[in-house]
Design a protein around this motif. Structure first.
Motif, PDB file in Angstrom:
ATOM      1  N   TYR A 133      -1.853 -10.609   8.373  1.00 44.31           N
ATOM      2  CA  TYR A 133      -2.870  -9.589   8.145  1.00 44.31           C
ATOM      3  C   TYR A 133      -2.404  -8.252   8.698  1.00 44.31           C
ATOM      4  O   TYR A 133      -3.198  -7.464   9.206  1.00 44.31           O
ATOM      5  N   PHE A 176      -7.062   5.610   9.646  1.00 42.24           N
ATOM      6  CA  PHE A 176      -6.304   6.097  10.786  1.00 42.24           C
ATOM      7  C   PHE A 176      -6.979   7.307  11.430  1.00 42.24           C
ATOM      8  O   PHE A 176      -7.593   8.146  10.757  1.00 42.24           O
ATOM      9  N   GLY A 177      -6.814   7.387  12.745  1.00 40.51           N
ATOM     10  CA  GLY A 177      -7.181   8.587  13.463  1.00 40.51           C
ATOM     11  C   GLY A 177      -6.066   9.616  13.369  1.00 40.51           C
ATOM     12  O   GLY A 177      -5.005   9.330  12.803  1.00 40.51           O
ATOM     13  N   LEU A 233      -4.846   6.202   2.996  1.00 42.24           N
ATOM     14  CA  LEU A 233      -4.520   5.233   1.954  1.00 42.24           C
ATOM     15  C   LEU A 233      -4.748   5.827   0.566  1.00 42.24           C
ATOM     16  O   LEU A 233      -5.799   6.405   0.285  1.00 42.24           O
ATOM     17  N   GLU A 248      -9.264  -2.207   4.222  1.00 37.57           N
ATOM     18  CA  GLU A 248      -8.503  -0.967   4.354  1.00 37.57           C
ATOM     19  C   GLU A 248      -8.540  -0.433   5.779  1.00 37.57           C
ATOM     20  O   GLU A 248      -9.574  -0.444   6.441  1.00 37.57           O
ATOM     21  N   GLN A 249      -7.366   0.048   6.238  1.00 35.30           N
ATOM     22  CA  GLN A 249      -7.277   0.674   7.548  1.00 35.30           C
ATOM     23  C   GLN A 249      -7.557   2.164   7.429  1.00 35.30           C
ATOM     24  O   GLN A 249      -7.071   2.825   6.512  1.00 35.30           O
ATOM     25  N   GLN A 279       0.830  -1.192   0.000  1.00 36.17           N
ATOM     26  CA  GLN A 279       0.000   0.000   0.000  1.00 36.17           C
ATOM     27  C   GLN A 279       0.868   1.247   0.000  1.00 36.17           C
ATOM     28  O   GLN A 279       2.004   1.235   0.475  1.00 36.17           O
ATOM     29  N   ARG A 339      -9.880  -7.763   9.212  1.00 33.22           N
ATOM     30  CA  ARG A 339      -8.427  -7.763   9.073  1.00 33.22           C
ATOM     31  C   ARG A 339      -7.960  -7.643   7.635  1.00 33.22           C
ATOM     32  O   ARG A 339      -6.823  -7.290   7.381  1.00 33.22           O
ATOM     33  N   THR A 358      -3.752   0.246  -3.097  1.00 29.15           N
ATOM     34  CA  THR A 358      -3.260  -1.073  -2.727  1.00 29.15           C
ATOM     35  C   THR A 358      -2.954  -1.834  -4.013  1.00 29.15           C
ATOM     36  O   THR A 358      -3.790  -1.873  -4.917  1.00 29.15           O
ATOM     37  N   TYR A 401       0.517   5.352   1.241  1.00 29.46           N
ATOM     38  CA  TYR A 401      -0.232   6.314   2.020  1.00 29.46           C
ATOM     39  C   TYR A 401       0.399   7.701   1.865  1.00 29.46           C
ATOM     40  O   TYR A 401       1.596   7.830   1.618  1.00 29.46           O
ATOM     41  N   GLU A 429      -1.996  14.723  11.140  1.00 27.85           N
ATOM     42  CA  GLU A 429      -3.049  13.808  10.719  1.00 27.85           C
ATOM     43  C   GLU A 429      -2.500  12.386  10.613  1.00 27.85           C
ATOM     44  O   GLU A 429      -1.289  12.181  10.551  1.00 27.85           O
ATOM     45  N   GLY A 430      -3.405  11.417  10.554  1.00 36.80           N
ATOM     46  CA  GLY A 430      -2.975  10.052  10.329  1.00 36.80           C
ATOM     47  C   GLY A 430      -2.780   9.801   8.838  1.00 36.80           C
ATOM     48  O   GLY A 430      -3.248  10.568   7.997  1.00 36.80           O
ATOM     49  N   PRO A 431      -2.086   8.718   8.490  1.00 39.50           N
ATOM     50  CA  PRO A 431      -1.901   8.373   7.073  1.00 39.50           C
ATOM     51  C   PRO A 431      -3.247   8.095   6.390  1.00 39.50           C
ATOM     52  O   PRO A 431      -4.158   7.542   7.005  1.00 39.50           O
TER      53      PRO A 431
END
Lengths: 111, 113
Positions: free
Chosen positions: A97, B104-105, A45, B101-102, A33, B98, A48, A35, A41-43
């Protein structure tokens, strides 16, 4: 330990220039992936890729997964100041995972 | 849809003090992650939950770090006692499960003095 090395570490370019960021490892990943992270801020996406040799395009961004699934590149055409940020690649080792993040490339695009 | 919520956003503590971070994932997301991100580097996974179960905590320094995810929703990450080297941004992320896609905060920036 599976490491993802990104290069360059820092990049400062003028608006309108093209650039390529590389993500390399000695390990094989089932997916990879990319990002972008902005300060405070957070990453977020971007893409993928899962197949060796795969190429994906997202407007001015082109992502490629290496044939051996050990490396990847991100190419930005005609960079804009809004592209400024920390670019991170993250690879998922086969059978897991989770994603291991690369060392990051900090891009600054000057107007 | 609300994103991942983290609090506090910033925390400054003296070494040897305890500190706790809170995360509220996106509604319906079963998998929750805690990461630590040192300045200028990529995030490192500390722990991953699937519902209430911690399925990967191999990178969590268990002598001083603990985490919980009661009822499989909110999560808390605690450090006791904090050390200077714990200064970093602590990120929480969630995903539907799992393999998805993740998200994020914004993270909690911890400074230990």
């Amino acid at each position: 330990t599976q490491l993802l090395e990104q290069s360059p570490q820092f990049l400062s370019i003028q608006e309108g220039e093209n650039l390529t960021v590389y993500c390399n490892s000695s390990s094989v990943f089932s997916s990879l992936q990319w990002y972008r992270q902005e300060p405070g801020e957070g990453p977020v996406l971007l893409v993928t890729v899962v197949t060796g040799g795969e190429v994906k395009k997202l407007k001015r961004l082109t992502f490629q997964f290496g044939d051996a699934r050990k490396d990847s590149s991100l190419h930005i055409t005609a960079a804009q100041p809004g592209d400024t940020g920390l670019y991170l690649c993250a690879g998922s080792p086969s059978g897991t995972y989770k994603y291991i993040f690369g060392t990051g490339t900090r891009l600054k695009v000057l107007a | 849809e609300a994103g991942v919520v983290q609090s506090p956003r910033y925390k400054i503590i003296e070494k040897k003090q305890p500190v706790a971070f809170w995360c509220n994932p996106i509604s319906g997301h079963n998998t929750l992650y805690w990461y630590r991100q040192n300045l200028g580097q990529g995030p490192e996974l500390l722990i991953r939950y699937e519902n209430e179960e911690a399925v990967d905590d191999s990178q969590l320094p268990k002598d001083r770090f603990s985490a919980e995810r009661l009822k499989g929703v909110d999560s808390t990450l605690k450090i006791q006692p904090a050390e200077l080297g714990d200064s970093a941004v602590y990120l929480c992320a969630s995903s539907r499960d799992r393999s998805y896609e993740q998200y994020f905060g914004p993270g909690t920036r911890l400074t230990v003095t």
